[in-house]
Each structure stands twice: as structure tokens, then as C-alpha cells.
Write a protein that holds these residues in place. Structure first.
Motif, PDB file in Angstrom:
ATOM      1  N   SER A  13      55.488  49.447  -4.887  1.00 15.38           N
ATOM      2  CA  SER A  13      56.923  49.193  -4.842  1.00 15.38           C
ATOM      3  C   SER A  13      57.233  47.761  -5.258  1.00 15.38           C
ATOM      4  N   ASN A  14      56.276  46.851  -5.102  1.00 16.12           N
ATOM      5  CA  ASN A  14      56.502  45.472  -5.547  1.00 16.12           C
ATOM      6  C   ASN A  14      56.695  45.403  -7.059  1.00 16.12           C
ATOM      7  N   LEU A  17      60.115  46.962  -7.880  1.00 15.81           N
ATOM      8  CA  LEU A  17      61.209  46.018  -7.631  1.00 15.81           C
ATOM      9  C   LEU A  17      61.262  44.957  -8.725  1.00 15.81           C
ATOM     10  N   SER A  60      62.901  52.048  -5.473  1.00 18.24           N
ATOM     11  CA  SER A  60      62.595  50.618  -5.507  1.00 18.24           C
ATOM     12  C   SER A  60      63.042  49.985  -6.819  1.00 18.24           C
ATOM     13  N   THR A  61      62.853  50.700  -7.913  1.00 16.41           N
ATOM     14  CA  THR A  61      63.282  50.180  -9.206  1.00 16.41           C
ATOM     15  C   THR A  61      64.807  50.053  -9.265  1.00 16.41           C
ATOM     16  N   LEU A  63      66.819  49.703  -6.709  1.00 15.16           N
ATOM     17  CA  LEU A  63      67.200  48.615  -5.810  1.00 15.16           C
ATOM     18  C   LEU A  63      66.955  47.266  -6.474  1.00 15.16           C
ATOM     19  N   GLY A  64      65.827  47.126  -7.136  1.00 14.72           N
ATOM     20  CA  GLY A  64      65.533  45.887  -7.850  1.00 14.72           C
ATOM     21  C   GLY A  64      66.516  45.618  -8.961  1.00 14.72           C
TER      22      GLY A  64
END
Length: 77
Positions: A13-14, A17, A60-61, A63-64
Motif C-alpha cells: 500500500s505504500n 499511495l 490506496s492509490t 487515496l494517494g
């Protein structure tokens, strides 16, 4: 898109993001990049990992991508 590729190869997820944030910053500079948003759904088609992990990568993408875009938009209101 390189970060999204890495996020799909190793579900992280890092990296997802970071991919979204990088594309958001590129979108601020060149608004035509908004057409790449549908590519955020690519991890859903890789059946190597469970559906829950793939949905987490897409979320996650997004949100980023959303956080820097919203912050930039609120700054210029």
C-alpha cells in the motif's frame, strides 16, 4: 505508473499511495494526466492475489491521488 507497477508486483500500500501522490502532483502540473485515473483499477485484474488485497491497492492509490489534489484545490479556493 512505475510505482503502481511495483505495487502490483509486490502488494504494497505504500507504493500504491506513492503512485497516487505522484500522479496527483503530475496532474497539478499537466491536467491532461487525469485521463490516467482509470489505470488505477489495473490491480483488480491481476488474480495473483486475493480480491481484498487488490481492492486495498486500488483504494490506496485513489487515496494517494485524492489527498494532494484536494489539498491543492482547497488552497486555491
Amino acid at each position: 505508473m512505475l510505482f503502481l507497477f511495483v505495487a502490483v508486483r509486490r502488494p504494497s500500500s505504500n507504493f500504491a499511495l506513492l503512485s497516487g501522490a505522484t500522479l496527483a502532483l503530475a496532474n497539478i502540473a499537466v491536467p491532461a494526466i487525469v485521463w490516467l485515473i482509470p489505470l488505477f483499477g489495473l490491480p483488480l485484474f491481476f488474480e495473483r492475489y486475493p480480491l481484498r488485497a487488490r481492492v486495498h491497492l486500488v483504494a490506496s492509490t485513489l487515496l494517494g491521488f485524492a489527498l494532494p489534489t484536494i489539498a491543492w484545490g482547497l488552497r486555491h479556493v
